[in-house]
Structure formats: structure tokens, C-alpha cells
Write a protein that holds these residues in place. Structure first.
Motif, PDB file in Angstrom:
ATOM      1  N   ALA A 418       0.882  -1.295  -0.023  1.00 54.31           N
ATOM      2  CA  ALA A 418       0.075  -0.007   0.027  1.00 54.31           C
ATOM      3  C   ALA A 418       0.796   1.268  -0.103  1.00 54.31           C
ATOM      4  N   GLU A 419       1.749   1.210   0.828  1.00 52.44           N
ATOM      5  CA  GLU A 419       2.749   2.404   0.778  1.00 52.44           C
ATOM      6  C   GLU A 419       3.563   2.598  -0.543  1.00 52.44           C
ATOM      7  N   LEU A 420       4.060   1.530  -1.342  1.00 47.87           N
ATOM      8  CA  LEU A 420       4.673   1.584  -2.211  1.00 47.87           C
ATOM      9  C   LEU A 420       3.631   2.242  -3.403  1.00 47.87           C
ATOM     10  N   ARG A 421       2.310   1.571  -3.365  1.00 46.30           N
ATOM     11  CA  ARG A 421       1.427   2.015  -4.345  1.00 46.30           C
ATOM     12  C   ARG A 421       1.083   3.562  -4.223  1.00 46.30           C
ATOM     13  N   THR A 422       1.069   4.295  -2.952  1.00 44.69           N
ATOM     14  CA  THR A 422       0.884   5.490  -2.877  1.00 44.69           C
ATOM     15  C   THR A 422       2.144   6.314  -3.480  1.00 44.69           C
ATOM     16  N   LEU A 423       3.321   5.783  -3.047  1.00 45.15           N
ATOM     17  CA  LEU A 423       4.554   6.358  -3.619  1.00 45.15           C
ATOM     18  C   LEU A 423       4.598   6.595  -5.060  1.00 45.15           C
ATOM     19  N   TYR A 424       4.314   5.391  -5.813  1.00 42.68           N
ATOM     20  CA  TYR A 424       4.572   5.140  -7.203  1.00 42.68           C
ATOM     21  C   TYR A 424       3.337   6.099  -7.878  1.00 42.68           C
ATOM     22  N   ALA A 425       1.949   6.164  -7.118  1.00 37.49           N
ATOM     23  CA  ALA A 425       1.057   6.936  -7.897  1.00 37.49           C
ATOM     24  C   ALA A 425       1.232   8.156  -7.812  1.00 37.49           C
ATOM     25  N   GLN A 426       1.805   8.912  -6.588  1.00 33.48           N
ATOM     26  CA  GLN A 426       2.000  10.285  -6.564  1.00 33.48           C
ATOM     27  C   GLN A 426       3.441  10.562  -7.533  1.00 33.48           C
ATOM     28  N   ALA A 427       4.221   9.646  -7.734  1.00 33.19           N
ATOM     29  CA  ALA A 427       5.409  10.148  -8.534  1.00 33.19           C
ATOM     30  C   ALA A 427       5.238  10.264  -9.884  1.00 33.19           C
TER      31      ALA A 427
END
Length: 501
Positions: A418-427
Motif C-alpha cells: 500500500a505504501e509503495l502504491r501511494t509512492l508510485y502513484a504520486q511520482a
């Protein structure tokens, strides 16, 4: 690479180089085969990043274009167009069940063949093709051209010997009565004048530079250095090089070999005769125009060899690819029932009516194939990585923690994902919901390897991971699920914290 020993007919795909583009045929193929649009969408992401232009806008825009029009544009345009057409033809053929026993490229087409065989991603193939012309331009190349002479290579070399110019060279040996030479404009004027006196016809080749000449030697080291920075993967299909006159090894370092192409000639005639001698009886030209298929017909005259074109139009403006696929099906070399193949519905969906499965497969079969292909590649990389672990390394699962937690504290994989998904989505400025566990970052979301490396560096910083090893391979971590596994595995390797107090 061992020679083919199969008892049935063997098939080779030959991928064209300079001149291998037919704009009208490619447009028609795009209307009939979805693979064309899918391939060029992947290429668009790279050309937009490199040149702020989408190659599809050039090829499929309101103005129809031909090869001469492409050559009048920036030098990379014609080269990416030829590469993309070859890759599109390859994917159409393989999606229809045609399985080549070997791939062989003609000059630029050798890059297409290596990409098709899995050595590089489609996006990295664009970078290689673009860099190939860019380094020549940066080193000023030579003010020259390429000319096809209607004579054999030995006779042409004798002709060139009369002029004794170090920048003049045999570039391509196509057949016993056609040899292509590269050189400066002035000396080539002398070559064509002498050839006329000897009743040797001379025809100019549509190419942005005179390739395969010693004049390009200064550009080769820079090109090799660039290609060596790209992710290379083991070949999934045999590739025979008409330049090297041998098969590539599956794990061969390709940067140096591709740089050698700058100065070495293409011996296409010898390559066709070698493959025919090994049992190849069907040659399919995967790309624009029928130039190579005509050469194969001439080189194998009197034999039972089948030589077929794809992205070319016949005299009635019909697409050669349609006829080729029918002939391959009749010969048992393509799926008899179209792209799904006989028996596939019974294997994958036995309770679904066959007509419904066919409709589904027409719409989504390419996605299934692409997912399987990429998943198998990632699985293979992971298996190789696991088998390479030394016995003293601790590979048993240990619960670890992210930044701010003790390394051996329990770590929830779903939380990391979930944390990775947020990081990649924002980037990437994508909606979070597109990042499903198995979605392929490059193949499905268009995230190229350069961006993936940047994002993985952010991940490493976020979780306090140690620096990656020099031989780190990006390929196994092309999904968020795989990256989550990478994070957890790396955290498990961290030593326990020293006691405080």
C-alpha cells in the motif's frame, strides 16, 4: 548455438534494415491488427521522452508519409519507423501462432531481432536505434551515401581497389549480383561512373548515413558505452547475425557486438545459405516492403523454400500479411483457428461456449500472452537469483520492519504494498487503483527502465535499504508486488540493532 535438428519444416523470420518501410501497408495493417497500435504506443512513450514527439503522430497522422518523407525528417524518425514496423510484424505473426526457429536481421533489423528475442525491452530498442544515429551525428559521420551495384562482392572489391580510398567499403553482400557500397559522395560519384562503363547498374539506397564503413569507427566506443548501461536479458529465441556470421550466445554481452556493426559488412547472402543448409524452408520477412523476401527467393532459386512478405502491398493494394498468414496456416505453421489456436478454449475455459471464448480471445488474447511472457521472464529471473544464493546466506523468512521499526519486527506485506502504491502513484501522477499487484510497470503502464531505477532509489531511501549490488538486475522487479517482496527481503538482510545502554 546448435544447428536446427527438427524433422519438420523450419521457419526463420528475417527483419529488414534500411529501406524496410512501407507507410501505406503499415496503415492498413494498423486497421486490421491491434498489435500495430500496441507496439507503437510503447514506442511513443520513448520518442516523446527523447524528442518530445510521438512516432505515431508522424506515421499515422492526417498526412500519409513514405520512406523518402521520413528521411527528410530528423534522422531518428526513419530508423525508429523501420524498427517499429519490424517489431509490429513480429508480434502479429507470433500472436497468430507462428513460431520462428531463428531470427535474422539485416543491418538495423538485427537490433529488431534482438529485441524480439527478448535481449532488450521495446523501449530500450528505441533508445539503441536513436543512439545509433545520434553518435554518428555527434562524430560528424561522413558526408556520404550508400549505393547498390549490380555485381558480386569480389568484382565490386576489385572496382573499389582502383580508387584506393580508405573510407570506401563494401557494406552489404545481398546476392551474387548485388553488392552495396558505402563511402563519401565524391568518391562514390567516381564509383558509379566506372560502374557505368562496365555496364554495372548503380542505385542509391534510402538511408540517412553510409553505414558499415571504417569511417564510423570513431563513433563505435561511445555507442558501446551507452548500450552497456541498458538492462540486457538472455535471448529467448535463437538469433543469427549476418554480420558476425554466427549465432549469438544466449547471455552474450551485446554492447560491443552492436558497436562492431558500425564498421563490419552485412553478408546476407551467406546467412541465407547457411540457414537454408541447416534446414530452414520458410523465410518470413517481418517488416515493411518485400525486399528481403525477394532476395531469399533469388538466393534459394530451384529449391522448395517458401519466402513470404508481410507489411507490403501487392499490385492490387492488398496487404501481403493476409496472404502470408493464410499460407502459413495451410502449411501448419500458424494457428489453424486464428490466434487462439485449436484446443485452447478446451484447455483454459472448458465450460465456456467456444464462440464466446473466441470473441474474448480476439479482444484480450494479446493481453494474456503479454502477461504470461512477462511473468515467465520475471519468474525465471527470480529463480536464477534464488539459485545463485550461497549456502551461508540466510534465505529463511524473517519478519522485518520498515524505516522507524526494528529490522526484525513483524512487517506486513500488504502494508508495504500500500505504501509503495501511494509512492508510485504520486511520482507518476497515476491513480492508485491502476497499481494492481501483478500489473507490469513497463509493458502495461509505460514506465521505462530509467524511471523505474529512479523510483527504486526512492524506495531504497524510504526504507533505509543498503546500496544495490553492482550486478543488480531490474527485470525481476517490474511489478509492485515484486518490489514489495524485494523491500522485505532486503530488510531481512539488515543486522539486528545493537542493544542500547
Amino acid at each position: 548455438m546448435p544447428e536446427n535438428t527438427s524433422t519438420g519444416p523450419s521457419t526463420a523470420f528475417v527483419l529488414p534494415g534500411q529501406g524496410g518501410f512501407d507507410g501505406a501497408a503499415l496503415r492498413l495493417a494498423k486497421q486490421k491488427y491491434p498489435q500495430v497500435q500496441r507496439v507503437f504506443e510503447r514506442l511513443d512513450a520513448e520518442t516523446d521522452a527523447l524528442f518530445s514527439r510521438r512516432i505515431s503522430d508522424v506515421l499515422f497522422g492526417p498526412d500519409h508519409t513514405d520512406l523518402r518523407g521520413l528521411l527528410a525528417d530528423d534522422s531518428w524518425v526513419s530508423q525508429v519507423a523501420i524498427y517499429g514496423a519490424g517489431l509490429a510484424a513480429y508480434e502479429i505473426l507470433t500472436d497468430q501462432g507462428v513460431r520462428p526457429d531463428v531470427l535474422a536481421g539485416h543491418s538495423l533489423g538485427e537490433i529488431t531481432a534482438l529485441v524480439a528475442a527478448g535481449a532488450f525491452s521495446a523501449g530500450d530498442g528505441v533508445r539503441i536505434v536513436a543512439q545509433r544515429v545520434a553518435v554518428i551525428e555527434r562524430h560528424d559521420g561522413i558526408d556520404g551515401r550508400m549505393v547498390a551495384l549490380s555485381a558480386g562482392a569480389d568484382r565490386v572489391r576489385m572496382l573499389l581497389g582502383l580508387l584506393d580510398d580508405p573510407l570506401l567499403a563494401v557494406a552489404t553482400e545481398n546476392h551474387d549480383e548485388q553488392t552495396v557500397v558505402s563511402g563519401p559522395d565524391g568518391v562514390l560519384d567516381q564509383v558509379t561512373a566506372i560502374a557505368a562503363q562496365l555496364n554495372i547498374a548503380a542505385i542509391g539506397i534510402d538511408a540517412p548515413f553510409p553505414f558499415h564503413t571504417p569511417a564510423l569507427a570513431p563513433a563505435a566506443p561511445e555507442f558501446e558505452a551507452y548500450v552497456s548501461t541498458l538492462d540486457q536479458h538472455p535471448l529467448q529465441r535463437p538469433v543469427y547475425s549476418p554480420i558476425l556470421q554466427r549465432y549469438y550466445e544466449p547471455d552474450e554481452a551485446l554492447a560491443g557486438r552492436l558497436a562492431d556493426h558500425f564498421v563490419q559488412p552485412v553478408r546476407f547472402a551467406a546467412a541465407v545459405r547457411r540457414l537454408h543448409g541447416e534446414g530452414v524452408s520458410t523465410f518470413v520477412e517481418a517488416g515493411g516492403r518485400p525486399a528481403l523476401s525477394k532476395l531469399v527467393t533469388r538466393l534459394t532459386q530451384g529449391s522448395d523454400v517458401r519466402s513470404l512478405a508481410t507489411l507490403a502491398l501487392d499490385d492490387g493494394d492488398r496487404l501481403a500479411l493476409d496472404v502470408t498468414l493464410r499460407e502459413l496456416r495451410d502449411a501448419g505453421l500458424a494457428d489453424a483457428d486464428g490466434p487462439s489456436g485449436p484446443g485452447l478454449a478446451e484447455l483454459l475455459a472448458p465450460t465456456v461456449p467456444s464462440h464466446l471464448f473466441e470473441e474474448y480471445w480476439k479482444a484480450h488474447g494479446h493481453e494474456v500472452r503479454e502477461r504470461i511472457r512477462t511473468d515467465v521472464e520475471v519468474f525465471g529471473e527470480q529463480e536464477r537469483a534464488r539459485s545463485a544464493v550461497t549456502p551461508d546466506q540466510d534465505t529463511s523468512p524473517q519478519e522485518a520492519g520498515a524505516t522507524g521499526a526494528a529490522p526484525n519486527a513483524a512487517l506486513d506485506r500488504d502494508e508495504v504494498f500500500a505504501e509503495l502504491r501511494t509512492l508510485y502513484a504520486q511520482a507518476l501522477e497515476y491513480p492508485e487503483e491502476v497499481f494492481e499487484a501483478g500489473v507490469q510497470l513497463e509493458a502495461e503502464l509505460g514506465v521505462d527502465s530509467v524511471k523505474q531505477v529512479e523510483l527504486l532509489s526512492r524506495v531504497s531511501k524510504r526504507y533505509g535499504l543498503p546500496p544495490r549490488e553492482d550486478d543488480f538486475r531490474l527485470a525481476p522487479y517490474n511489478t509492485l508486488d515484486a518490489i514489495a517482496g524485494f523491500v522485505i527481503a532486503e530488510l531481512e538482510r539488515l543486522p539486528d540493532p545493537e542493544p542500547v545502554g
